[in-house]
Scaffold this active site. Structure first.
Site, short mmCIF file in Angstrom:
data_model
loop_
_atom_site.label_atom_id
_atom_site.label_comp_id
_atom_site.label_asym_id
_atom_site.label_seq_id
_atom_site.Cartn_x
_atom_site.Cartn_y
_atom_site.Cartn_z
N HIS A 187 -18.82 0.72 27.60
CA HIS A 187 -17.41 0.48 27.85
C HIS A 187 -16.67 -0.45 27.16
CE1 HIS A 187 -16.89 3.15 31.61
NE2 HIS A 187 -18.28 3.09 31.43
N ASP A 237 -11.09 -6.14 22.85
CA ASP A 237 -10.92 -5.25 24.10
C ASP A 237 -11.47 -3.98 23.90
OD1 ASP A 237 -10.38 -4.85 26.76
OD2 ASP A 237 -8.48 -5.86 26.86
#
Ligand code: G6P
Length: 479
Positions: free
Chosen positions: A164, A378
């Site tokens: 992720h 991110d």
């Protein structure tokens, strides 16, 4: 006791349920809101699905239990395991290393030993839960050794892994003393999924440099001792999303709309509300955002009587030093700016160190004029997608860091490099002053993208690819 027989097993650091105590002190488990569990719930309910994960507290030894049709398999972690596997190796070694070393990673051999042991524990729980030939889907950086551990114990399984967060460039990844073991751990999967194609490319380069395996396009070839091809591992990108339809609907309910109006009122009906919503994490660029905003105030480009900022910073990983330091720095800066530019009954930065339920978040999104996402690195950034999904009125401006996975898809946002303070200031100012027609034009483009690619589509695409890869594996060589 008969061994459980689950055809689909998700393995993640956390269980998707929170422990609640009712008035009489009885423990009940409530489904935690989250895109992943929402997307997988129907599939898991119809496939006898099980979810292996940590319930979030130390030494909680509880038996597996059913939660709305999903079989929860709790993994108990001791206080030392939490300190060394979760706070230590996962969040003070891997997390900063995988996010461009924004904070300095700590390398401790004891933490690595515990990470390995805890990964073994998760793998044995997944082995226990999985039926013959089941699909096991492992999630995220806390569990990178599970795919290979599971493959060794259970060659019958179809194993997927999804990462992720970013996968770093080789030059940074190479700092890790256990880099080869991590790569070999991931290669136990049939399919290694990443957020961006750049992450998959970084991983494939690490495979080539740090192991003897050869690669061909997105495929890694795993050979036996006699150099015969045993199986192939595919590494490719599957950008994750949110349950955008649900968010869109939620933000249109009368109660959320009323709450949004109330929030504006409570803030003194300013002309413009800037919003930041993040876990309080150094990867999110909160200090860069505050600096840009404070310079706009200082330069007189923004009038503090007319423009206000709301920063929701949800508490996160509070036992890790870097997080404690960040909290101190953010709180000093917020205090300084409010002291300098605020007035009685008028706060310039409304700083909220809390987590809120989804309904309240949707109201914040609707109430704000400009959403600031300024991450320094991110994996995806789901807040950006939630903001867009909430804006069925086609209003509002998204300012988005180019260092998020989301920036590859949300190109109609105002993109920024958060390290470039002048560039960021210019885009924030452009957002504050953006004419409604341009807001609508951009927001419509953003919404088309976010509403089309939701998290259910993402998981279906991932699982379909996993099936393809696993079923087209070369015949096993009999020795
Ligand atoms: C990121 C990670 C997740 C993690 C989440 C919250 O999104 O990719 O794996 O669960 O942060 O962090 P926490 O440490 O509280 O689980």
């Amino acid at each position: 006791m008969a061994k459980p027989q689950h055809d689909l097993v998700v393995v993640a650091n956390r269980l998707p349920v929170d422990l609640r105590l009712d008035e009489s002190g009885n423990a009940t488990w409530k489904r935690a809101p989250g895109g992943l569990v929402t997307a997988l719930a129907p599939l898991m309910q119809s496939n006898e699905g099980a979810w292996v994960g940590w319930p979030g507290m130390a030494d909680l030894a509880i038996d597996p239990f059913d939660s709305d049709g999903i079989w929860m398999v709790p993994v108990s972690l001791s206080e030392t395991e939490i300190a060394e596997y979760y706070e230590g190796f996962s969040n003070d070694t891997l997390w900063p290393l995988y996010h461009d070393v924004i904070a300095r990673p700590s390398f401790h051999r004891e933490w690595w030993d515990t990470y390995r042991e805890v990964n073994e524990h998760f793998a044995s729980m997944a082995d226990y839960a999985a039926a013959e030939g089941a699909t096991v889907w492992v999630h995220d950086y806390q569990l990178q050794l599970v795919p290979a551990l599971l493959r060794a114990a259970r060659p019958d399984l179809r194993i997927g892994y999804f990462h992720h967060i970013p996968f770093p460039p080789l030059e940074i990844f190479s700092q890790l003393p256990w880099r080869r073991q991590i790569v070999e751990g991931l290669l136990g999967a049939d399919l290694v999924g990443f957020q961006r194609s750049g992450d998959a490319a970084n991983f494939l380069r690490s495979v080539r440099k740090l192991t003897d395996h050869t690669t061909s396009g997105q495929l890694v070839e795993i050979d036996d001792a006699e150099d015969r091809l045993v199986r192939q591992v595919k590494a490719s990108a599957f950008p994750i999303s949110i349950d955008s339809g649900q968010f869109d609907k939620l933000a249109q309910t009368a109660s959320v709309r009323a709450r949004a109006a109330e929030i504006r009122e409570e803030l003194g009906n300013p002309d413009c509300i800037l919003l930041g919503v993040d876990r309080l994490d150094y990867t999110k660029g909160i200090l860069h955002r505050i600096k840009a905003f404070s310079e706009l105030l200082r330069d007189g480009d923004v009038d503090p009587a007319k423009v206000t900022m709301v920063q929701v910073a949800s508490p996160s990983r509070e036992n890790v030093d870097a997080y404690q330091q960040l909290r101190d720095e953010v709180e000093v800066q917020v205090g300084r700016i409010n002291g300098e530019f605020g007035g009685i009954g008028r706060t310039v930065i409304n700083y909220l160190h809390h987590s809120y339920p989804m309904e309240e978040m949707a109201a914040f999104y609707l109430a704000s004029d400009v959403m600031l996402v300024t991450s320094l690195r991110d994996g995806m950034n789901l807040v950006a997608k939630e903001y867009v999904a909430a804006r069925s009125d086609d209003r509002g401006v998204l300012v988005l860091s180019e260092f998020t996975g989301a920036a590859e898809e949300l190109t109609a946002a105002l993109l920024i490099n958060p390290h470039d303070i002048d560039g960021t200031k210019a885009q924030v100012l452009a957002a504050i002053n953006m004419p409604v027609t341009e807001q609508r034009r951009r927001m419509r483009r953003l919404r088309r993208r976010v509403l089309a690619d939701d998290v259910a589509k993402w998981s279906n695409r991932y699982l379909a690819t996993l099936t393809d890869v696993a079923t087209s594996q070369p015949e096993r060589v009999d020795t």
